[in-house]
Design a protein around this motif. Structure first.
Motif, mmCIF file in Angstrom:
data_model
loop_
_atom_site.group_PDB
_atom_site.id
_atom_site.type_symbol
_atom_site.label_atom_id
_atom_site.label_comp_id
_atom_site.label_asym_id
_atom_site.label_seq_id
_atom_site.Cartn_x
_atom_site.Cartn_y
_atom_site.Cartn_z
ATOM 1 N N GLY A 70 9.695 0.061 10.367
ATOM 2 C CA GLY A 70 8.661 -0.721 11.035
ATOM 3 C C GLY A 70 7.498 -1.096 10.150
ATOM 4 N N ALA A 71 7.584 -0.749 8.857
ATOM 5 C CA ALA A 71 6.476 -1.056 7.942
ATOM 6 C C ALA A 71 6.475 -2.519 7.505
ATOM 7 N N GLY A 72 7.549 -3.237 7.800
ATOM 8 C CA GLY A 72 7.617 -4.656 7.412
ATOM 9 C C GLY A 72 8.153 -4.868 6.013
ATOM 10 N N VAL A 182 1.591 1.180 7.173
ATOM 11 C CA VAL A 182 1.002 0.313 8.197
ATOM 12 C C VAL A 182 0.055 1.142 9.050
ATOM 13 N N PRO A 183 -1.040 0.543 9.507
ATOM 14 C CA PRO A 183 -1.948 1.277 10.395
ATOM 15 C C PRO A 183 -1.338 1.441 11.783
ATOM 16 N N ILE A 202 2.213 1.653 -6.588
ATOM 17 C CA ILE A 202 1.356 0.710 -5.869
ATOM 18 C C ILE A 202 1.465 1.033 -4.384
ATOM 19 N N PHE A 203 0.324 1.076 -3.707
ATOM 20 C CA PHE A 203 0.320 1.221 -2.253
ATOM 21 C C PHE A 203 0.090 -0.152 -1.618
ATOM 22 N N VAL A 204 0.816 -0.419 -0.563
ATOM 23 C CA VAL A 204 0.595 -1.622 0.226
ATOM 24 C C VAL A 204 0.280 -1.207 1.654
ATOM 25 N N ILE A 205 -0.831 -1.691 2.166
ATOM 26 C CA ILE A 205 -1.122 -1.529 3.587
ATOM 27 C C ILE A 205 -0.741 -2.849 4.247
ATOM 28 N N ASN A 206 0.438 -2.891 4.823
ATOM 29 C CA ASN A 206 0.916 -4.105 5.481
ATOM 30 C C ASN A 206 0.393 -4.154 6.919
#
Length: 332
Positions: A70-72, A182-183, A202-206
């Protein structure tokens, strides 16, 4: 006559293999599909093919993208592929999907989401089933990545299946690992802190347009302040909204920055050596296991041994020592 026929067949087989290798190197989609299927199925022709292709590997940058379900991830990979195509780069995408309980194949959700790329010869997409493997990858993912690498792709992106805390195998394959968060998923970073947070380059906040994105960023920064990496790199945090392409350019730039860091610090080779140490051990383990099964453990033998152990007629430790000893003597 028999010797002549045997040498003719061998020469003909070698000629077919050379032609196949040339087609794969030229990026022919049919040859690629056939090669990947051979590798996935561990067919008889897969090993000679991998040996022949290996000298042409090592040129592509392998980027792994992992994160919880579900993180995209698929949408992010899709958008990132678009960005790289704008830069004129050729892409290979390996989407590791859950395994169908009915066919044993991949549930092709990722291919459906990326179907807009099918007309683009510069992108090759392959879905793979985990086939029971843990850690987010299929057992042959690294070999499939090598095939795509040999086909001349500039980048190979590997999207893991999305299994959560145990999804750390990607670090032994990818040169650059992107962890996607994801939040709004429970207590956010705390839910997936075991292992997976430590492998991120690398962190990604999608889906960063959702409420709670700032809190996820604060938690990541707090975690980073507690422990610094041995290589001195601090993983950047990139906010994206993959559904509309927001932040994708920033992500591509972050990946490029880490590439430059690896080159300047002379860490790229060290990382490859470390990855190959792990993979060699895994390859040896798999090869030895297959040999033991082939030479010592028929289906009937396994059932007999299992029954004897269950009935406490013998202990499993001595049995394993006995089997390994037999295989060792045959090697001498």
């Amino acid at each position: 006559m028999t010797a002549f026929f045997s040498s003719f067949v061998t020469a003909n087989t070698k000629s077919d293999l050379n032609k196949w290798v040339e087609q794969v190197r030229a990026g022919d989609p049919r040859a690629l599909a056939r090669a990947i299927s051979a590798v996935e199925n561990r067919s008889r022709e897969s090993l000679p093919l991998l040996k022949a292709l290996f000298p042409f590997t090592g040129r592509a940058r392998i980027v792994g993208l992992t994160g919880a379900p579900g993180a995209g991830k698929s949408t992010l990979v899709d958008q990132l592929a678009r960005e790289y195509r704008k830069q004129g780069k050729t892409i290979g995408i390996i989407a590791v999907d859950p395994t169908s309980p009915y066919t044993g194949g991949a549930i092709l959700g990722d291919r459906i989401r990326m179907q807009s790329h099918y007309a683009d010869a510069g992108i090759y997409i392959r879905s793979m089933a985990t086939r029971g493997s843990l850690g987010g990858l299929a057992s042959t993912t690294s070999e499939v990545a090598a095939v795509l690498d040999a086909s001349g792709r500039d980048l190979v992106m590997v999207e893991t299946v999305g299994v959560g805390q145990d999804e750390v195998d990607i670090v032994r394959l990818a040169e650059i690992t992107v962890v996607i968060l994801v939040p709004g998923m429970g207590d956010d970073v705390q839910t997936i802190k075991a292992g997976i947070m430590e492998i991120a380059d690398i962190f990604v906040i999608n889906k960063s347009d959702r409420e709670g994105a700032e809190r996820v960023e604060r938690e990541i920064r707090a975690m980073q302040s507690l422990a610094t990496r041995k290589d001195g790199w601090t993983p950047p945090i990139v906010k994206t909204v993959a559904s509309d392409g927001t932040g994708i350019v920033d992500l591509a730039e972050a990946i490029s920055s880490y590439e430059q860091f690896l080159k300047q610090s002379n860490l790229a080779l060290q990382k490859r050596v470390q990855n190959w140490r792990q993979r060699l051990i895994e390859m040896l383990r798999d090869s030895l296991l297959q040999r033991v099964v082939r030479e010592e453990l028929s289906d009937g033998a396994v059932s007999r041994y299992a029954t004897e152990i269950a009935e406490h007629k013998r202990d499993p430790y001595s049995l394993v020592e006995e089997i390994v000893s037999k295989v060792g003597k045959q090697s001498c």
